[in-house]
Design a protein around this motif. Structure first.
Motif, PDB file in Angstrom:
ATOM      1  N   ALA A  83       3.442   2.773 -11.517  1.00  0.00           N
ATOM      2  CA  ALA A  83       2.500   3.890 -11.410  1.00  0.00           C
ATOM      3  C   ALA A  83       2.759   4.713 -10.154  1.00  0.00           C
ATOM      4  N   MET A  84       3.009   4.060  -9.028  1.00  0.00           N
ATOM      5  CA  MET A  84       3.281   4.788  -7.793  1.00  0.00           C
ATOM      6  C   MET A  84       4.590   5.555  -7.888  1.00  0.00           C
ATOM      7  N   ARG A 119       1.462  -1.442 -10.841  1.00  0.00           N
ATOM      8  CA  ARG A 119       1.160  -0.483  -9.781  1.00  0.00           C
ATOM      9  C   ARG A 119       2.425   0.115  -9.199  1.00  0.00           C
ATOM     10  N   PHE A 127      -2.927   6.162 -14.257  1.00  0.00           N
ATOM     11  CA  PHE A 127      -1.571   5.639 -14.037  1.00  0.00           C
ATOM     12  C   PHE A 127      -0.706   6.670 -13.322  1.00  0.00           C
ATOM     13  N   TYR A 154       6.519   0.522  -1.666  1.00  0.00           N
ATOM     14  CA  TYR A 154       5.667  -0.536  -2.210  1.00  0.00           C
ATOM     15  C   TYR A 154       6.534  -1.630  -2.828  1.00  0.00           C
ATOM     16  N   SER A 207       2.342  -6.060  -7.703  1.00  0.00           N
ATOM     17  CA  SER A 207       1.929  -5.687  -9.049  1.00  0.00           C
ATOM     18  C   SER A 207       2.992  -4.754  -9.619  1.00  0.00           C
ATOM     19  N   ASP A 211       0.850  -1.192   0.000  1.00  0.00           N
ATOM     20  CA  ASP A 211       0.000   0.000   0.000  1.00  0.00           C
ATOM     21  C   ASP A 211       0.885   1.241   0.000  1.00  0.00           C
ATOM     22  N   GLY A 255      -1.002   6.904  -9.588  1.00  0.00           N
ATOM     23  CA  GLY A 255      -0.634   5.721  -8.831  1.00  0.00           C
ATOM     24  C   GLY A 255      -1.697   4.652  -8.797  1.00  0.00           C
ATOM     25  N   LEU A 256      -2.658   4.718  -9.728  1.00  0.00           N
ATOM     26  CA  LEU A 256      -3.746   3.732  -9.782  1.00  0.00           C
ATOM     27  C   LEU A 256      -4.464   3.633  -8.433  1.00  0.00           C
ATOM     28  N   SER A 257      -4.762   4.796  -7.846  1.00  0.00           N
ATOM     29  CA  SER A 257      -5.477   4.809  -6.574  1.00  0.00           C
ATOM     30  C   SER A 257      -6.903   4.308  -6.777  1.00  0.00           C
TER      31      SER A 257
END
Length: 745
Positions: A213-214, A210, A311, A154, A207, A108, A314-316
């Motif tokens: 993205a983050m 993800r 993206f 993450y 992932s 997370d 962060g793909l929240s």
């Protein structure tokens, strides 16, 4: 305005699915595995359809429809049951405190708090009795925030020593149930991890998409940090465009909450909708006929833009919900489907709930879909109440000067836009009003004034912020070709950044101005129960049906719901009026006692230090709201408080309230006081140096021994065993929550 059911097939499908999910949320633990029932219903439905297809006449459509509804209802039960991780045979619950070590991955975002980092890790294995075993489960962890300790990332794989503890229930009356919130996210344990208790052993993101993205979100945040210089504006820029609110101060958050504009800082449907609208408008300017090829191009470009934005954020979860919703709209347009927006919303909700049934418990999910539904249904008729554009255009006369005619025209256009924005805000508030009362216990009457300016300016700021990112990306690309061009473009980027920062400053100052100039516009301290929230929804739906169908039966139903709601409030008030409670609160490192009589209370911090605003807001106020308190007074110590208290000897205070007597011990008992039987409880404070024999000689063994929050954990562990062995009953407010005397638990 009526909603027809024929073109809204998925509305009829999603409702039983949601009913099944809700049933599991309330009665899930007592249900056996339900997937065999689902398999039987699906098989029965398929067999019925196969048989009906071979009949010369139409089959039993009503029976088939009922079977489909039943199957979807059980599907909701089954999906939620399968998504409940705690049912797994190798869940952390099965190992208890036998865990010696566990291996987990950070799964997370990391939240930076004043003294700690907080994030969620997912366990893959545990070591019990020297053997490693596969395991599953989520743990909400906190680690100290120090200069030498890097923030969790993450994908970090940790080896942690020690066993996590089950999440704590609310410790004080009415306090936010963080344990239930975590459980809805499949997290059932919490742990504070010291620096020497864990080690980073690998990097394995659950992932990869993800993780990238983050990382991209943090890079983009760095661009804002470089070009937006003021700290407050930079924090709001990150929250507005990326949804990263770590640097937004508490005062700003409260100002936005008090004016009903918190949604501006939550990246969700607003930002995705703005991108969707901008792309649709730009592609609409393309010349040529609107054929299938252009519709396909519009859909592909639109999908590419909104998913690229998702993206970059962060793909929240909130952005993904809105992106999925608008993706269905784009696909429907591209395929030429003449479906209603209600059906598209139902399709999006159906697939999202199939993916994660616990989304139904998410406040953002509920508010997003209800707001969009309300806007789609109510905004057009509300906007039709007034016609400012037509009114001002009718004021034009042939003999008027061109400037005057233009003035009438632009005044009509401007006021028409303002009225449509007002109608949109009113429509959104209609459906979200009950949820606002239920979750946030307040309603900002200034939401129209605040949203009327803040929303359009913040919307423009989103466009300018995205333009800033686009220019920075273009400048980076040009830098590979020519340094001169890159430097020239950087001046333009700085200019756009200046405009961006000024816009954020302006709407932020406007929000604070509204909050200061209308301090009484926030109606707070409202408590409604879940059934009362459903009654308010019933009133709203019945009134909408009455205005649509013009039948008095619906008005009568609305009045009935209102009567039941009012009756429930009166009944609750009558039940509460004679209620008397004495509460020893659980507030870290504090000794605080509350004396409640109905809706009035006197709160006494025994250490004579006033409670901080945070302590009052999160520990005392929720219980006050729950009791619909009318008067709550805070006293710094016994002096001046209306509660009779006697200092019997140094370190011993006797308080008498409503026929109940309590002793508060903070030092040694000298034995000079005469025996005092009949006490309700003996509260031990500040690691009081007392022995069970001394307490028994003075008070007997009948009173409950209460360790308040000022006692250290090692002291409680030692004294608790001693007092229990001596025949006392004990209560630790730090672990078991607030201690109450009298009233209803």
């Amino acid at each position: 305005m009526q909603v027809k059911w024929a073109p809204n097939a998925f509305v009829r499908l999603v409702l039983p699915l949601m009913a099944g999910i809700l049933t599991y949320l309330y009665y899930g633990p007592m249900l056996p595995p339900v997937w065999p029932l689902l398999a039987g219903l699906v098989g029965l439905f398929a067999g019925g359809q196969w048989w009906a297809a071979r009949q010369p006449g139409p089959g039993p459509t009503d029976a088939a429809g009922l079977l489909a509804v039943a199957a979807l209802y059980v599907a909701g039960l089954t999906l939620t049951q399968q998504a409940t991780e705690s049912r797994a045979p190798n869940h952390l619950f099965r190992f208890g405190d036998q865990i010696e070590f566990y291996r987990a991955v950070v799964d997370d975002y990391t939240v930076r708090r004043p003294a700690t980092y907080a994030t969620t890790v997912r366990v893959s294995a545990v070591r019990v009795a020297g053997q490693w075993r596969p395991a599953v489960g989520g743990i909400r962890v906190s680690i100290p925030l120090t200069d030498s300790l890097p923030a969790p990332q993450y994908g970090d794989v940790w080896l942690v020593r020690g066993a996590p503890a089950p999440s704590k229930p609310p410790l004080n009356p009415g306090e936010f149930d963080y344990r239930r919130y975590l459980q809805y996210h499949q997290v059932y344990h919490q742990q504070f991890i010291h620096p020497d208790q864990y080690q980073r052993i690998a990097m394995a993101p659950p992932s990869l998409l993800r993780a990238v993205a983050m990382r991209a979100a943090r890079v983009v945040e760095g661009i804002f940090k470089r070009y937006v210089h003021a700290r407050r504006e930079y924090a709001l820029a990150s929250a507005l465009v990326l949804g990263l609110k770590d640097d937004v101060d508490q005062q700003t958050k409260e100002a936005y909450a008090n004016t009903g504009t918190t949604h501006i800082m939550a990246v969700s449907g607003l930002q995705v909708g703005l991108l969707f609208g901008a792309v649709s408008w730009l592609l609409g300017l393309l010349p040529g006929r609107r054929g299938p090829l252009l519709h396909l191009l519009t859909a592909l470009v639109g999908l590419g833009v909104i998913w690229s934005y998702a993206f970059l954020t962060g793909l929240s979860a909130s952005v993904l919900r809105a992106t999925v919703m608008f993706s269905f709209v784009l696909v429907a347009r591209a395929t030429g489907r003449q479906t209603s927006i209600y059906n598209l919303l139902a399709v999006a909700a159906f697939f999202l709930l199939c993916y994660d049934p616990y989304l139904l418990c998410d406040v953002g999910f509920q508010l997003s879909f209800l707001a969009v539904l309300s806007i789609v249904y109510l905004q057009p008729p509300i906007a039709g109440w007034l016609h400012p554009k037509a009114y001002f255009l009718a004021r034009q006369r042939p003999w008027q000067r061109p400037a005057v005619q233009k003035l009438w025209q632009w005044a009509g256009i401007g006021l028409d836009w303002i009225w449509r924005a007002t109608a949109l805000s009113l429509a959104a508030q209609v459906a979200t009003f009950p949820l606002g009362l239920f979750y946030f216990h307040q309603f900002p009457l200034s939401f129209l004034l605040s949203n009327l300016v803040a929303v359009p300016i913040s919307s423009l700021a989103v466009y300018v912020g995205l333009l800033l990112l686009l220019l920075k990306g273009l400048g980076w690309a040009l830098g590979l070709l020519s340094t001169t061009l890159a430097h020239g473009l950087d001046y333009l980027t700085k200019g756009v950044a200046w405009v961006f920062e000024w816009m954020i400053w302006f709407f932020n100052e406007y929000i604070f101005f509204i909050g200061k100039s209308m301090p009484g516009a926030l109606v707070s301290g409202i408590h409604i129960t879940a059934p009362q929230a459903w009654l308010i929804f019933g009133v709203i739906l019945a009134l909408l049906a009455f205005f649509s169908l013009r039948r008095l039966q619906w008005l009568a139903l609305a009045c009935t719901f209102m009567g039941v709601f009012a009756g429930s409030r009166v009944w609750a008030a009558r039940q509460l009026a004679p209620d008397e409670q004495l509460i020893v609160y659980s507030i870290p490192r504090r000794s605080v006692v509350g004396f409640w009589q109905g809706a009035a209370a006197d709160i006494v911090p025994l250490d004579s230090l006033p409670l901080t605003e945070t302590e009052r807001t999160y520990r005392i106020v929720p219980g006050s709201i729950r009791r619909n308190a009318r008067r709550v007074r805070y006293w710094p110590g016994w002096r001046g408080s209306p509660v009779p208290a006697l200092v019997a000897e140094p370190g011993l205070v006797l308080a008498r309230w409503r026929g109940r007597q309590l002793a508060f011990v903070s030092g040694q008992l000298s034995g000079s006081t005469q025996p005092l039987p009949g006490l309700a409880a003996v509260v031990l404070r500040r690691n009081a140096r007392v022995r069970p024999t001394d307490v028994a000689a003075l008070f007997g063994t009948a009173p409950r021994i209460v360790f308040d929050s000022s006692c250290k954990s090692w002291y409680v562990a030692r004294q608790d065993s001693l007092f229990r062995a001596a025949g006392f009953r004990t209560h630790d407010v730090t672990l078991a929550g607030a201690f109450r005397v009298g009233g209803r638990w």
